[in-house]
Design an enzyme around this catalytic site. Structure first.
Site, mmCIF file in Angstrom:
data_model
loop_
_atom_site.group_PDB
_atom_site.id
_atom_site.type_symbol
_atom_site.label_atom_id
_atom_site.label_comp_id
_atom_site.label_asym_id
_atom_site.label_seq_id
_atom_site.Cartn_x
_atom_site.Cartn_y
_atom_site.Cartn_z
ATOM 1 N N ASP A 7 -20.888 0.281 3.271
ATOM 2 C CA ASP A 7 -20.101 -0.002 4.291
ATOM 3 C C ASP A 7 -20.156 1.753 4.393
ATOM 4 O OD1 ASP A 7 -17.769 -0.781 4.957
ATOM 5 O OD2 ASP A 7 -16.179 0.860 3.518
ATOM 6 N N SER A 8 -19.124 1.100 5.308
ATOM 7 C CA SER A 8 -18.494 2.720 5.956
ATOM 8 C C SER A 8 -17.991 4.092 5.073
ATOM 9 C CB SER A 8 -18.364 2.734 7.288
ATOM 10 O OG SER A 8 -17.087 2.452 6.621
ATOM 11 N N CYS A 70 -18.971 -5.180 4.476
ATOM 12 C CA CYS A 70 -18.120 -4.014 6.027
ATOM 13 C C CYS A 70 -18.080 -5.171 7.595
ATOM 14 C CB CYS A 70 -19.182 -3.009 6.616
ATOM 15 S SG CYS A 70 -18.950 -2.750 8.009
ATOM 16 N N GLU A 145 -9.255 6.546 4.098
ATOM 17 C CA GLU A 145 -10.229 7.396 3.872
ATOM 18 C C GLU A 145 -10.117 8.621 3.228
ATOM 19 O OE1 GLU A 145 -13.645 6.721 3.064
ATOM 20 O OE2 GLU A 145 -13.687 5.082 2.988
ATOM 21 N N CYS A 177 -11.311 -6.252 6.635
ATOM 22 C CA CYS A 177 -12.063 -4.685 6.775
ATOM 23 C C CYS A 177 -12.056 -5.128 5.136
ATOM 24 C CB CYS A 177 -10.822 -3.969 7.205
ATOM 25 S SG CYS A 177 -11.839 -2.192 7.396
ATOM 26 N N HIS A 179 -11.774 -2.677 3.685
ATOM 27 C CA HIS A 179 -10.427 -1.642 2.948
ATOM 28 C C HIS A 179 -9.270 -2.668 3.076
ATOM 29 C CE1 HIS A 179 -12.881 1.599 5.009
ATOM 30 N NE2 HIS A 179 -12.624 2.208 4.551
HETATM 31 N N1 DGL Z 1 -14.563 -1.550 5.886
HETATM 32 C C1 DGL Z 1 -15.143 -1.255 6.690
HETATM 33 C C2 DGL Z 1 -14.954 -2.939 7.484
HETATM 34 O O1 DGL Z 1 -14.896 -4.001 6.589
HETATM 35 C C3 DGL Z 1 -15.388 -1.002 7.703
HETATM 36 C C4 DGL Z 1 -13.948 0.026 8.772
HETATM 37 C C5 DGL Z 1 -14.717 0.988 9.615
HETATM 38 O O2 DGL Z 1 -15.333 2.296 9.096
HETATM 39 O O3 DGL Z 1 -13.256 1.010 10.864
HETATM 40 O O4 DGL Z 1 -14.742 -3.389 8.850
#
Ligand code: DGL
Length: 265
Positions: A7-8, A70, A145, A177, A179
């Site tokens: 993931d990011s 992600c 984050e 997402c 997150h």
């Molecule tokens: N958690 C990621 C997703 O599922 C990336 C979110 C991001 O870095 O903007 O899209």
């Protein structure tokens, strides 16, 4: 050899948890591209370039499978990961689409994911004539984050994002997402009881059964990080601190470079 999951940032930990809860004997290599988080506001070409680096890094690490942690990369560069990683890849978006049971579906996701139309396309593959409303939520990832989880501000932002979905009378909401499941208690509080929340990671962990065998879950939903290795592209201590908020354990984290494909401390 490990499963690769990326993931990011900390979002993919929600996927890791579901995987480790269901397959507690699996070993995982978790990569967080903290040098470039957030992905969600980036151009598709940047996301595809990043995906290529990640795929090659996992290839070097000889992972057996790549788990998409992600959605943003999943929506814009699944083909690249699949082609360049050289191992099976499990899609979060496909897993989510397979979990949809109702006709009016809301999707909360990053701007890049929403603009890609990937969720709509994938859900329609499982069943036409659905009403799908996608809502981008650009404020969430930076708030998570940064650890800036001021509840009243979060509630205000979340209320704004959910409004169009509620007006459209959606019956299910996909947390598109990785997150966002970290905010699930808040969504539960803001959504009427009858609306089902779909966490794509639950479906992804299930799809893994086909590749690594039947689940070996504990009844209490506990998980262990003993066989998970964490790598980041920037700020390992900050990542460890943030991750410990969500995992309840302080992980050891290595700093890596995707370009040079080398590990250093
Ligand atoms: N958690 C990621 C997703 O599922 C990336 C979110 C991001 O870095 O903007 O899209």
């Amino acid at each position: 050899m490990p499963l690769g999951l990326f993931d990011s940032g900390v979002g993919g930990l929600t996927v890791l948890k579901q995987v480790l809860r269901r397959h507690r004997n699996s070993s995982c290599l978790y990569l967080a591209d903290t040098a470039r988080v957030p992905y969600g506001n980036r151009k598709p070409s940047d996301i595809r370039e990043i995906a290529s680096e990640i795929a090659q890094w996992f290839r070097d690490k000889e992972v057996t499978t790549v788990l998409m942690g992600c959605n943003t990369t999943n929506s814009l560069a699944f083909d690249i990961i699949e082609r360049e990683a050289g191992v099976p890849v499990i899609s979060l978006i496909r897993s989510a689409a397979s979990m949809v049971t109702k006709d009016r579906v809301g999707v909360l996701a990053t701007k890049a994911t929403v603009l890609s139309g990937a969720y709509k396309a994938q859900i329609e593959l499982f069943g036409s004539k659905k009403i799908i409303l996608e809502q981008s939520c650009p404020a969430f990832v930076p708030m998570i984050e940064n650890g800036r989880l001021e509840m009243s501000e979060l509630r205000r932002v979340a209320t704004d994002y959910l409004k169009p979905l509620l007006e459209a009378k959606v019956e299910e909401v996909i947390l598109g997402c990785s997150h966002y499941p970290l905010l699930e208690p808040l969504f539960r509080e803001l959504l009427p009881v009858g609306i089902r929340i779909i966490d794509p990671a639950v479906g992804l962990a299930r799809e893994l059964d086909d590749l690594i065998g039947a689940p070996s879950a504990t009844l209490n939903g506990n998980f262990s990080l003993a066989s998970t290795r964490f790598c980041v592209t920037k700020s390992p201590m900050e990542f460890a601190a943030r991750a410990s908020d969500w995992l309840g354990k302080f992980p050891e984290v290595e700093l890596v470079s995707l370009q040079q494909r080398a590990c250093f401390f």
